[in-house]
Design a protein around this motif. Structure first.
Motif, mmCIF file in Angstrom:
data_model
loop_
_atom_site.group_PDB
_atom_site.id
_atom_site.type_symbol
_atom_site.label_atom_id
_atom_site.label_comp_id
_atom_site.label_asym_id
_atom_site.label_seq_id
_atom_site.Cartn_x
_atom_site.Cartn_y
_atom_site.Cartn_z
ATOM 1 N N THR A 157 45.702 53.351 -19.193
ATOM 2 C CA THR A 157 45.736 55.515 -18.510
ATOM 3 C C THR A 157 46.430 55.310 -17.770
ATOM 4 N N ALA A 158 47.195 56.781 -17.072
ATOM 5 C CA ALA A 158 48.190 56.988 -15.543
ATOM 6 C C ALA A 158 47.477 56.256 -14.130
ATOM 7 N N ASP A 159 46.087 56.230 -14.429
ATOM 8 C CA ASP A 159 45.271 55.591 -13.138
ATOM 9 C C ASP A 159 45.029 54.147 -13.351
ATOM 10 N N GLN A 160 45.135 53.856 -14.509
ATOM 11 C CA GLN A 160 45.192 52.148 -14.639
ATOM 12 C C GLN A 160 46.559 51.238 -14.345
ATOM 13 N N LEU A 161 47.657 52.542 -14.254
ATOM 14 C CA LEU A 161 49.045 52.285 -14.231
ATOM 15 C C LEU A 161 48.946 52.402 -12.954
ATOM 16 N N LEU A 162 48.080 53.237 -12.125
ATOM 17 C CA LEU A 162 48.767 53.812 -10.906
ATOM 18 C C LEU A 162 47.988 52.483 -10.002
ATOM 19 N N ARG A 163 46.206 51.727 -10.314
ATOM 20 C CA ARG A 163 46.163 50.887 -9.823
ATOM 21 C C ARG A 163 46.955 49.452 -9.680
ATOM 22 N N ALA A 164 47.724 49.237 -11.561
ATOM 23 C CA ALA A 164 49.052 47.809 -11.161
ATOM 24 C C ALA A 164 49.469 47.706 -10.500
ATOM 25 N N THR A 165 49.946 49.301 -10.383
ATOM 26 C CA THR A 165 51.418 49.442 -9.432
ATOM 27 C C THR A 165 50.440 49.188 -7.528
ATOM 28 N N GLU A 166 49.695 49.668 -7.154
ATOM 29 C CA GLU A 166 49.013 48.649 -6.523
ATOM 30 C C GLU A 166 48.414 47.929 -5.997
ATOM 31 N N ALA A 167 48.408 46.636 -7.228
ATOM 32 C CA ALA A 167 47.916 45.922 -7.079
ATOM 33 C C ALA A 167 49.618 45.009 -7.104
ATOM 34 N N VAL A 168 50.236 44.665 -7.457
ATOM 35 C CA VAL A 168 51.207 44.060 -7.433
ATOM 36 C C VAL A 168 51.909 44.320 -5.973
ATOM 37 N N LEU A 169 51.693 45.718 -4.826
ATOM 38 C CA LEU A 169 52.831 45.838 -4.219
ATOM 39 C C LEU A 169 51.356 45.132 -2.754
ATOM 40 N N ALA A 170 50.636 45.768 -2.830
ATOM 41 C CA ALA A 170 49.383 44.962 -1.966
ATOM 42 C C ALA A 170 49.710 43.238 -1.690
ATOM 43 N N SER A 171 49.829 42.898 -3.501
ATOM 44 C CA SER A 171 49.864 41.274 -3.041
ATOM 45 C C SER A 171 51.472 41.086 -2.959
ATOM 46 N N ALA A 172 52.076 41.459 -2.812
ATOM 47 C CA ALA A 172 53.690 41.339 -2.540
ATOM 48 C C ALA A 172 53.389 41.194 -1.145
ATOM 49 N N ASP B 10 39.519 53.081 -24.053
ATOM 50 C CA ASP B 10 41.080 52.922 -23.283
ATOM 51 C C ASP B 10 40.990 52.005 -23.824
ATOM 52 N N GLY B 11 42.749 50.862 -24.965
ATOM 53 C CA GLY B 11 42.279 49.801 -25.471
ATOM 54 C C GLY B 11 42.182 48.624 -24.450
ATOM 55 N N ARG C 176 52.253 49.509 -23.766
ATOM 56 C CA ARG C 176 51.720 49.316 -25.574
ATOM 57 C C ARG C 176 50.443 49.409 -25.457
ATOM 58 N N SER C 177 49.645 48.734 -24.295
ATOM 59 C CA SER C 177 48.154 48.972 -24.650
ATOM 60 C C SER C 177 47.342 50.133 -24.806
ATOM 61 N N GLY C 178 47.947 50.913 -24.407
ATOM 62 C CA GLY C 178 47.511 52.014 -23.820
ATOM 63 C C GLY C 178 46.898 52.477 -22.583
ATOM 64 N N PRO D 290 43.186 41.852 -7.480
ATOM 65 C CA PRO D 290 42.631 43.040 -7.044
ATOM 66 C C PRO D 290 42.812 44.154 -7.669
ATOM 67 N N VAL D 291 43.100 44.325 -8.788
ATOM 68 C CA VAL D 291 42.547 45.332 -9.454
ATOM 69 C C VAL D 291 41.593 45.145 -10.223
ATOM 70 N N PRO D 292 40.025 46.212 -10.593
ATOM 71 C CA PRO D 292 39.070 45.944 -11.771
ATOM 72 C C PRO D 292 39.476 46.341 -12.522
ATOM 73 N N PRO D 293 38.432 45.758 -13.463
ATOM 74 C CA PRO D 293 38.767 45.634 -14.949
ATOM 75 C C PRO D 293 38.499 47.589 -14.883
ATOM 76 N N PRO D 294 38.930 48.207 -16.397
ATOM 77 C CA PRO D 294 39.086 49.119 -16.699
ATOM 78 C C PRO D 294 38.208 49.471 -17.634
ATOM 79 N N SER D 295 37.292 50.982 -17.382
ATOM 80 C CA SER D 295 36.360 51.331 -17.915
ATOM 81 C C SER D 295 36.368 51.203 -19.417
ATOM 82 N N SER D 296 35.131 50.753 -19.946
ATOM 83 C CA SER D 296 34.890 51.554 -21.328
ATOM 84 C C SER D 296 34.880 52.548 -21.994
#
Length: 415
Positions: free
Chosen positions: A135-150, A19-20, A131-133, A9-15
């Motif tokens: 952003t904080a926004d991407q980190l937040l989106r990933a957190t939300e995705a993990v919790l929503a999926s669980a 970010d890396g 490690r991939s560098g 569910p996490v959308p791809p980060p914008s180029s």
């Protein structure tokens, strides 16, 4: 649990964010950079909750929680595959919920396993993102995705668990009612092994003794027995005269817990019998309840038949009891109510103690008063007072007269 690995569910980060990760989706990134993520998280959960590990539909009872079975690897990879449809993932987690129920895993523990899986997965994902560098926004989106999926996938598992639990409860209720019917069947009307088969299906251990209980009124729709009732008690509350089967009725506290469970309803507990004699205990309990309703046991809220055997014997056939009273007390019919009451009171005390002096003590009367009454009884009954058979029947007649709910012929109750 393992479904918390699904990060699709996490959308791809914008180029443009610089970010890396470029245009890669996080899900594909996790697949390429963390190929062993499902197994690693699964090992963490299994190690901390071995009960859940054994409940997995792809894990045998002897699998070590720390060593993930190859079949389980395939199972988890299928769940974590971002290309799988939501229907497939739901089906897999419903299978996990069913397996947890069948293995006796508590639903709270099952939910905790999903939450633990989400925590373990997030720690590993967050490390990779840092490690991939990202952003904080991407980190937040990933957190939300993990919790929503669980949350989503644990919901599928728990829904399946609840469905089976409700079905199992209803099936167990039906099996217990069937067992009660088998127990109460007349001897010879069911197959010899019917009891053992019905008891196994109802998860009920056949006791050495039971007593049947009948309740004073019909059970209303929606009413439930109090949790104070012992779990091994069988019940049929839908019967016109609701009844229970009470295993080991002499066990300390049994009747007190029954009274609390019935919350003030009157009831009768039949005689203690072996399981094969349950129908007889039921008949006696029904008779006792009828007498209780008529006032034979004063103001009692229940009657335990084993404590009132003589009363039940005397009133087992009301017609015969009344005939005995009429026949033995015919000589008293012409007396007024109060003189008759006093003579019967004295006669019973004399028959019970065997002497006038003891009768006077029991009745708290002067011995002269008892002697006077005994002379009057001698005028009425004569030599019968010295006939052992007559004396036995007369005592029975007086006691029956006291217990009968209505006067026998022209005689009135003596108390």
């Amino acid at each position: 649990m393992s479904g918390s690995f699904h990060a699709a569910p996490v959308p791809p980060p914008s180029s443009e964010a610089g970010d890396g990760l470029g245009d890669q989706s996080l899900a594909l990134y996790f697949q390429s950079q963390l190929p062993d993520l499902p197994e690693r998280v699964l090992e963490d959960v299994w190690r901390s909750m071995p009960e859940v590990a054994r409940a997995s539909p792809h894990c045998s009872e002897h699998d070590a929680p720390s060593a993930v079975d190859p079949r389980l690897r395939a199972f988890v990879r299928n769940i974590a595959d971002p290309t799988r449809s939501p229907e497939d993932r739901a089906r897999m987690h419903r299978a996990l919920g069913r397996s947890a129920y069948l293995h006796g895993v508590d639903p709270v523990l099952l939910q905790s396993a999903y939450q633990a899986g989400a925590r373990f997965a997030w720690r590993r994902l967050a490390e990779a993102l840092r490690r991939s560098g990202a952003t904080a926004d991407q980190l937040l989106r990933a957190t939300e995705a993990v919790l929503a999926s669980a949350e989503e996938l644990s919901g599928h598992a728990l829904a399946s668990y609840r469905e089976l639990s409700e079905d199992g409860t209803e099936a167990l209720r039906r099996n217990r009612q069937r067992l009660l019917q088998v127990i109460l069947a007349e001897p010879g009307s069911v197959a010899p092994d019917a009891l053992s088969r019905a008891a196994n299906a109802a998860r009920w251990t056949v006791p050495r003794s039971i007593a049947c209980v009948v309740l004073d009124r019909r059970w209303e729709t929606g009413e439930r027995l109090s949790p104070a009732l012992d779990p091994d008690v069988l019940s049929d509350l839908r019967h016109p005269e609701p009844r229970l089967i009470l295993p080991e009725p002499d066990r300390p506290g049994r009747i007190d817990r029954l009274r609390r469970a019935l919350q003030g309803m009157r009831f009768a507990v039949g005689t203690r019998v072996g399981v094969a004699e349950a129908a007889q205990s039921l008949r006696i309990a029904e008779h006792a309840l009828s007498l209780l309703r008529q006032g034979a046991f004063r103001d009692a809220d229940h009657v335990r038949c084993d404590d009132h055997l003589s009363t039940l014997l005397l009133l087992n056939d009301e017609h015969l009891a009344r005939r005995l009273v009429e026949r033995r007390m015919a000589a008293l019919e012409r007396l007024e109510t109060e003189p008759r009451r006093r003579l019967l009171e004295t006669l019973l005390a004399w028959l019970s103690t065997g002497s006038q002096a003891q009768a006077a003590v029991r009745l708290h009367l002067h011995p002269q008063t008892v002697r006077y009454r005994m002379r009057r009884l001698d005028e009425l009954f004569g030599d019968q007072l010295h006939d052992p058979a007559w004396r036995f029947e007369m005592e029975l007649a007086i006691r029956a007269h006291r217990l009968l709910p209505h006067p026998a012929t022209s005689l009135q109750r003596t108390d």
